[in-house]
Design a protein around this motif. Structure first.
Motif, mmCIF file in Angstrom:
data_model
loop_
_atom_site.group_PDB
_atom_site.id
_atom_site.type_symbol
_atom_site.label_atom_id
_atom_site.label_comp_id
_atom_site.label_asym_id
_atom_site.label_seq_id
_atom_site.Cartn_x
_atom_site.Cartn_y
_atom_site.Cartn_z
ATOM 1 N N ALA A 154 -60.436 -33.445 4.876
ATOM 2 C CA ALA A 154 -61.316 -32.275 4.942
ATOM 3 C C ALA A 154 -60.933 -31.316 3.819
ATOM 4 O O ALA A 154 -60.064 -30.465 3.981
ATOM 5 N N ALA A 155 -61.583 -31.480 2.679
ATOM 6 C CA ALA A 155 -61.150 -30.848 1.435
ATOM 7 C C ALA A 155 -61.031 -29.330 1.501
ATOM 8 O O ALA A 155 -60.154 -28.750 0.877
ATOM 9 N N SER A 156 -61.893 -28.674 2.251
ATOM 10 C CA SER A 156 -61.889 -27.206 2.182
ATOM 11 C C SER A 156 -60.852 -26.576 3.097
ATOM 12 O O SER A 156 -60.603 -25.379 3.014
ATOM 13 N N GLY A 157 -60.225 -27.379 3.982
ATOM 14 C CA GLY A 157 -59.267 -26.786 4.910
ATOM 15 C C GLY A 157 -57.893 -27.401 4.851
ATOM 16 O O GLY A 157 -56.901 -26.779 5.216
ATOM 17 N N GLU A 158 -57.800 -28.657 4.380
ATOM 18 C CA GLU A 158 -56.511 -29.347 4.374
ATOM 19 C C GLU A 158 -55.597 -28.734 3.313
ATOM 20 O O GLU A 158 -56.068 -28.218 2.303
ATOM 21 N N GLN A 159 -54.305 -28.780 3.579
ATOM 22 C CA GLN A 159 -53.365 -28.269 2.595
ATOM 23 C C GLN A 159 -52.048 -29.010 2.743
ATOM 24 O O GLN A 159 -51.606 -29.290 3.851
ATOM 25 N N LEU A 160 -51.447 -29.324 1.604
ATOM 26 C CA LEU A 160 -50.143 -29.978 1.603
ATOM 27 C C LEU A 160 -49.083 -28.933 1.931
ATOM 28 O O LEU A 160 -49.095 -27.841 1.368
ATOM 29 N N GLY A 161 -48.198 -29.267 2.865
ATOM 30 C CA GLY A 161 -47.155 -28.318 3.249
ATOM 31 C C GLY A 161 -45.813 -29.000 3.406
ATOM 32 O O GLY A 161 -45.668 -30.195 3.117
ATOM 33 N N VAL A 162 -44.823 -28.244 3.874
ATOM 34 C CA VAL A 162 -43.438 -28.720 3.885
ATOM 35 C C VAL A 162 -42.795 -28.545 5.264
ATOM 36 O O VAL A 162 -42.925 -27.490 5.881
ATOM 37 N N TYR A 163 -42.129 -29.602 5.730
ATOM 38 C CA TYR A 163 -41.250 -29.519 6.900
ATOM 39 C C TYR A 163 -39.824 -29.300 6.414
ATOM 40 O O TYR A 163 -39.384 -29.924 5.447
ATOM 41 N N ALA A 164 -39.087 -28.443 7.130
ATOM 42 C CA ALA A 164 -37.646 -28.346 6.910
ATOM 43 C C ALA A 164 -37.051 -27.804 8.197
ATOM 44 O O ALA A 164 -37.774 -27.344 9.077
ATOM 45 N N SER A 165 -35.726 -27.846 8.273
ATOM 46 C CA SER A 165 -35.121 -27.385 9.522
ATOM 47 C C SER A 165 -35.033 -25.862 9.568
ATOM 48 O O SER A 165 -34.825 -25.285 10.628
ATOM 49 N N CYS A 166 -35.180 -25.215 8.397
ATOM 50 C CA CYS A 166 -35.073 -23.758 8.374
ATOM 51 C C CYS A 166 -35.947 -23.193 7.252
ATOM 52 O O CYS A 166 -36.347 -23.937 6.347
ATOM 53 N N PRO A 167 -36.262 -21.900 7.294
ATOM 54 C CA PRO A 167 -37.121 -21.298 6.255
ATOM 55 C C PRO A 167 -36.574 -21.485 4.844
ATOM 56 O O PRO A 167 -37.340 -21.695 3.903
ATOM 57 N N GLU A 168 -35.246 -21.428 4.688
ATOM 58 C CA GLU A 168 -34.659 -21.588 3.355
ATOM 59 C C GLU A 168 -34.995 -22.960 2.754
ATOM 60 O O GLU A 168 -35.225 -23.091 1.554
#
Lengths: 389, 473
Positions: free
Chosen positions: A135-149
């Motif tokens: 869904a091109a207009s809403g999808e976004q690549l993001g990041v998992y990590a155990s903490c904000p840093e």
């Protein structure tokens, strides 16, 4: 749990199977893409590799990222308790971070279920080049990590303009600092969403609010139906765009082709019937319907107008608040369920997540707490989440 | 009863760009093998995103300016959904709601003079690939997918096949001149909408559409056939007309109804979320305008003002290669009218003797300019100029050195001319005596002898003057 669809190296970063790595088979959790090997890597993957990060492999993902949290992958057996593979790989320490595409909240929900963080950044800040688009207009690549840093570190590498993506914003870099002064910041909790959550999710929100107050953040409650409205509009747009983007998987060029067919129409129908799961088919049919001549104006076009209304409402809200707090999901755990119920289940749970997809806002899932901010406010969101993880 | 023909046209034109519309593959879409002008983007692989080729926008705007259109400063792309194996994404990126150009006007020649045809819109889109059928299988070739096209849609303003052909010829010469398209075989494809109504009737008759024709001759024939079919149906009740899509069969010269399925599809158009709206600001539009070549009508006026004959103007306008050659030569400092005569009269004459058409003219503009300049400056006379021109066209010689080598250029060899005169005088003592006795005709004979020896080189006026001067001494 088997995290991987394909393990390729002992690396510190996993990518979910909607993110392409050159030469590594990619299937987005779907039978229809079986055997497809991409000729190039996603821009985010290339940027990480250029900085010396090693990609460990492709983690299993629910078919095209459309399910709750990764439960319906063609390549991974169903488990009694639903967990996302990329989120679990981070949780277990197998990798330090993972990339995933947030199409309809699955990545955020997976982070909540595994008690890690996932940031869906502002739309256009991370290139979508090389992700299997749904869904091109809403999808976004993001990041998992155990903490904000951990998120901050990876975001600094993968974000910034990419000329290969026409929706990529022009800025070369963005602020992902986790140390913003929080005293005087104003956040609000969305009452309607809070009330829909179970006791354990509510408790996490309460704890987050208490901790924020201690840091000098003012916490209030708001009542709004905008999340419900946004969800309906986004499901229409998301289904329509998915129907269109997934139509290229037709058995002609690559991926799965049905064994039995007598002519081109049967080749299409049989390949797609056998290649997609029930949820994807429901999304395609729903999307095809809202785009049809008779329904376009009242469904698709109206949803585009609702998108503008929601945008204006949220901009107004962000004049009074630095971030909006809501649960990521209604339950602290999901049990296995029949795929025929998936469309409705995902629809209901997306009320928490769809607004951020609809208008491209950054949304940080930190356990079951979701922090949603105005465009480009990632630094504020990460700072608010810090230490509370 | 008298019937009136009503025709509207949709013309697809392939743009001359270096790359395809949304990726960096070659814009012509030609490969030496099937599928070797293809990348992950134009073959529909997941992960690739369309990136707009700016040049396509510029050429589409240029086309709009040449056809007197309004340019939409805000233009967007839509996706048109349908399944066909030659369409790798199962959708075509095109423009539905905000096409780049609207409301144009093109004048065409008719039996009763010149008439205006209204252009409804021009939009940009990508081409599809093609299917190759062989044995028991079909094969797809994606070389052509995403080749940039513009589609020019007219209002139903044509009343005869002649007007349609006149319009198409005008589009073709405008687009070649504008660098918009080479308009080679197959690069211009037409869908013709046609209906017939009793003369004087306001209401349109039943309309049929003849799809995908690419020769003007076929279009002309198809319209004539289809018009007669409609008239027969109305006049004699030969059949019931239905709104439908038809194809023209070149061999039989007839049109046939196509499968209904292909006309009833719901294309489920929607705005393409991967392509941001394009905003054409004043600065960009001015840049495109500045680079725009002169439109055919303006060009005709320019030729007329320069004093070029009407017949010659028509020849030049109809042949863009010739028009370009003349432009190039004029840009090197030659006079427009002179150049036109050299090309349309002299070059054409030389080619005709060799059994060739003017369109086959192959001459470097610099060489033609050199010949024209030598004559204009009086370095050689016109006859000598023509001799040089023959040598240039036939053997590709360098005009200046050719003049020197063949003694055609008196400026480079003035003493030679004088020597020739001296020799003529010495060889004809009687003529000199006659001249001195008042017989003017005697000088004519001497002049003829000089010219003969000079083989046509040299300026006759100068030779005459020099000769008379020497005789009077």
């Amino acid at each position: 749990m088997n995290f991987y669809y394909k393990k390729i190296a002992d690396g510190s970063i996993a990518v979910d199977d909607t993110v392409l790595v050159k030469g590594v088979p990619a299937a987005a959790g779907s039978h229809i893409l079986e055997g497809f090997t991409p000729l190039f890597s996603a821009e985010a993957v290339t940027r990480l590799e250029n900085k010396g990060y090693v990609i460990s492999g492709k983690t299993n993902v629910g078919e095209f990222g459309l399910d709750l949290a990764g439960e319906f992958s063609y390549y991974a057996p169903a488990e009694s308790e639903i967990k996302g593979a990329a989120a679990e790989a981070v949780k277990s320490g197998e990798v330090n971070a993972a990339l995933a595409v947030d199409v309809n909240g699955a990545a955020r929900r997976a982070a909540a279920l595994s008690d890690v963080c996932f940031l869906k950044p502002t739309y256009g800040t991370v290139s979508r080049y090389g992700i299997i688009s749904t869904a091109a207009s809403g999808e976004q690549l993001g990041v998992y990590a155990s903490c904000p840093e951990g998120i901050s570190e990876i975001m600094s590498v993968i974000s910034g303009h990419d000329e290969k993506d026409g929706t990529s914003l022009k800025n070369e870099s963005y602020d992902y600092g986790c140390d913003k002064e929080l005293s005087g910041k104003r956040i609000c909790i969305v009452k309607e969403l809070y009330q829909k959550a179970d006791a354990s999710v509510k408790a996490e929100i309460d704890a987050f609010a208490a901790s924020a107050k201690k840091k000098g953040v003012s916490v209030s409650e708001i009542s709004t139906d905008i999340f419900e409205t946004a969800n309906v509009a986004y499901q229409i747009l998301m289904c329509a765009e998915s129907c269109n983007n997934l139509s290229r998987y037709d058995g002609v060029k690559f991926g799965y082709r049905a064994e039995s067919y007598k002519n081109i129409d049967e080749l299409y129908v049989n390949s797609r019937t056998e290649g997609f799961n029930f949820l994807t088919k429901a999304v395609i049919l729903y999307g095809s319907d809202v785009l049809s001549k008779n329904r376009y104006k009242d469904c698709y076009d109206k949803s585009l107008r609702v998108r503008r209304v929601v945008m204006n409402e949220m901009k107004k809200l962000f004049e009074s608040f630095d971030a909006v707090i809501a649960p990521v999901c209604s339950l602290s755990a999901y049990g296995a369920y029949d795929i025929k119920d998936a469309f409705k289940k995902v629809f209901d749970e997306s009320e928490f997540t769809a607004l951020a997809n609809l208008i491209g806002l950054p949304a940080l899932a930190c356990g079951k707490v979701q922090i949603i901010g105005d465009h480009f406010s990632e630094s504020t969101l990460l700072s608010l989440a810090k230490e509370d993880k | 009863m008298n019937y009136e023909l009503v025709i509207g046209l949709e013309t697809h034109v392939e743009l001359s760009t270096d790359s395809k519309i949304f990726c960096s593959c070659g814009g012509h879409g030609k490969g030496s093998e099937p599928n070797d002008c293809v990348c992950p983007a134009c073959s529909g692989m997941p992960g690739m995103l369309p990136v707009m080729n700016k040049r396509v926008v510029e050429l589409a705007v240029t086309a709009g300016l040449m056809l007197n259109c309004e340019i939409n400063r805000y233009t967007t792309f839509d996706k048109k959904n349908y399944y066909y194996p030659d369409l790798p994404c199962a959708y075509q990126i095109t423009q539905l709601n905000h096409p780049i150009c609207v409301n144009g006007l093109v004048s065409v020649k008719t039996a009763d003079g010149v008439r205006d045809i209204r252009i409804k819109q021009i939009h940009m889109e990508e081409d599809a690939g093609k299917l190759v059928h062989g044995g028991n299988s079909s094969f797809v070739d994606f070389n052509r997918t995403s080749v940039p096209l513009i589609e020019i849609v007219t209002q139903p303003d044509f009343r005869s096949p002649e007007e349609v052909v006149s319009y198409l010829n005008k589009l073709k010469s405008s687009f070649i001149a504008g660098g918009i398209s080479e308009c080679e075989e197959g690069a211009m494809r037409c869908d013709v909408n046609i209906s017939v109504r009793p003369a004087g009737e306001e209401k349109f008759g039943v309309r049929t559409e003849i799809k995908n024709m690419n020769s003007f001759d076929a279009i002309d024939k198809a319209i004539r056939y289809e018009a007669q079919r409609h008239i027969d149906a109305l006049e004699y009740g030969t059949e019931e007309l239905v709104q439908e899509t038809r194809r023209f069969d070149d061999v039989s010269g007839k049109t046939f109804a196509m499968r209904n399925k292909e006309t009833e599809a719901d294309y489920r158009y929607f705005p393409d979320p991967n392509l941001m709206p394009i905003v054409i600001d004043d600065e960009w539009l001015e840049e495109i305008k500045a680079a725009k070549p002169v439109a055919v009508d303006e060009r005709t006026e320019e030729y007329r003002a320069a004093g070029i004959k009407e017949d010659d103007i028509e020849i030049i306008i109809a042949n863009v290669k010739i028009a370009r050659l003349i432009d190039d030569v004029v840009s090197m400092g030659c006079n427009l009218k002179d150049t036109a005569i050299w090309v349309v009269t002299d070059c054409a004459g030389i080619l005709k003797k060799a059994g060739k058409a003017l369109s086959e003219l192959d001459i470097a503009p610099e060489k033609l300019a050199a010949v024209i300049k030598m004559v204009a400056n009086g370095d050689i006379n016109r006859n000598a100029g023509k001799k040089v021109l023959i040598a240039v066209i036939e053997n590709g010689v360098d005009p200046v050195s050719y003049c020197k080598e063949n003694g055609l250029d008196k400026k480079f060899d003035a003493s030679a001319v004088e020597e020739v005169i001296d020799r003529a005088i010495a060889a004809n003592p009687q003529a000199v005596i006659d001249f001195k006795n008042g017989k003017q005709k005697a000088a004519q004979a001497l002049f003829g002898a000089c010219m003969k020896e000079l083989r046509g080189a040299g300026d006759p006026a100068v030779i005459k003057e020099l000769l008379e001067k020497k005789l009077s001494m």
